[in-house]
Each structure stands twice: as C-alpha cells, then as structure tokens.
Design a protein around this motif. Structure first.
Motif, PDB file in Angstrom:
ATOM      1  N   LYS A   1       0.799  -1.211  -0.074  1.00  0.00           N
ATOM      2  CA  LYS A   1       0.040   0.162   0.200  1.00  0.00           C
ATOM      3  C   LYS A   1       0.830   1.289  -0.032  1.00  0.00           C
ATOM      4  O   LYS A   1       0.756   2.148  -0.675  1.00  0.00           O
ATOM      5  N   ASP A   2       1.695   1.319   0.819  1.00  0.00           N
ATOM      6  CA  ASP A   2       2.566   2.498   0.916  1.00  0.00           C
ATOM      7  C   ASP A   2       3.491   2.686  -0.610  1.00  0.00           C
ATOM      8  O   ASP A   2       3.514   3.954  -0.796  1.00  0.00           O
ATOM      9  N   ASN A   3       3.817   1.698  -0.933  1.00  0.00           N
ATOM     10  CA  ASN A   3       4.656   1.842  -2.324  1.00  0.00           C
ATOM     11  C   ASN A   3       3.663   2.257  -3.278  1.00  0.00           C
ATOM     12  O   ASN A   3       4.229   3.099  -4.150  1.00  0.00           O
ATOM     13  N   LEU A   4       2.672   1.565  -3.357  1.00  0.00           N
ATOM     14  CA  LEU A   4       1.501   1.806  -4.378  1.00  0.00           C
ATOM     15  C   LEU A   4       1.297   3.589  -4.187  1.00  0.00           C
ATOM     16  O   LEU A   4       1.181   4.376  -5.311  1.00  0.00           O
ATOM     17  N   ARG A   5       0.958   4.125  -2.967  1.00  0.00           N
ATOM     18  CA  ARG A   5       0.657   5.319  -2.706  1.00  0.00           C
ATOM     19  C   ARG A   5       1.834   6.406  -3.279  1.00  0.00           C
ATOM     20  O   ARG A   5       1.650   7.291  -3.910  1.00  0.00           O
TER      21      ARG A   5
END
Length: 160
Positions: free
Chosen positions: A142-146
C-alpha cells in the motif's frame, strides 16, 4: 400465410441482430471482483482476500488476482473481512481512473505486479455457471503504491 412467415423471419432477424450488437458492446475487459480484508499485515501492507470472476479457464492465474487487488486498493477500497477492517481507496476522486485513462491503461499492463503478491498456497477455484470464481490471499504494498501514485500526480501527497 406467407406474410406471417415473413414477419416472423423479420422479427427473428431483428432479435438476432440485437443480441450480436449487445455482445460486441459488452466490455469484457472490465474486472469483476470482490475484495475484503483478511488478516493484519506488516506496516505499509494490506493483506486482503480477492475473489475474481473469469469466463475462461485459461484466465485463472495470479496475474488476474494481483490486478484486481491493486485496482481495488486504488479505486474500490477494501471491505471489512475475517481479521481486518475496511480501508478507503487510495484514489478518493471518483473520476481519477477515467481522467487518467492513458496512465492506468499502461500501468495495468505490467507495472501493477510490483505492488501485489499472491500468498503461496491460498489459490482456490470454483466453477460457477459458465465461468470460474478464483480466490486467493494477496498482500498489497500500500505505501509503495501510494508513493507511485503521488509521483505520477494521480493523488495528492499526505499532509499537503
């Protein structure tokens, strides 16, 4: 008698042409899936259970589940499930996908695979009618995608 047969043939031709037109207009590339939280994951990740609906047996693979998981994280959000809570979608704008269609068409060709991994041993398939229901547990970064969406200018940075 011949008028009745002619009218029936015309009616059948009309109905047949309508069905053919409907089949051509139907968007078969549209993803059909459900996504819900599964268990608590490590910081920066969502662990979700994804169920994808496919029509062909050849479409059953990890890629369709990864694509559905990333799409769900971006646009749909995650429904509450077995061991987790609901999550809002990363793209809060309802029109983000259509406004950035060129970006997302390219993104969902290959890059999405960098943000989701199917947990080994969780894939299951059930035949449903003329299609298949494919379910697996998927871990989404999630953090990398964001960060990737922020760098592309799709979503605003947190705190700004």
């Amino acid at each position: 008698m011949s008028r009745i047969i002619t009218k029936l043939l015309l009616l059948m031709a009309f109905v047949f042409s309508f069905n053919v037109t409907y089949a051509k207009d139907k968007d078969e590339s549209k993803l059909q899936y459900s996504i819900q939280s599964s268990i608590s994951g490590q910081q920066g990740y969502w662990v979700v259970e994804v169920t994808a609906y496919v029509t062909k047996k050849g479409d059953i693979n990890n890629t369709i589940l990864q694509k559905c998981a990333v799409h769900g994280a971006l646009f749909k959000g995650v429904a509450p499930g077995k061991g987790g809570s609901s999550q809002k979608p990363l793209c809060t704008s309802a029109t983000a996908e259509s406004q950035n269609a060129d970006f997302f068409n390219a993104f969902f060709q290959q890059e999405f695979k960098n943000y989701a991994d199917v947990v080994a041993g969780t894939l299951s398939t059930i035949k449903v009618g003329k299609g298949y229901e494919v379910t697996a547990t998927v871990q989404i970064a999630k953090d990398n995608l964001r960060k990737a969406m922020e760098q592309a200018g799709i979503i605003r940075k947190l705190g700004f």
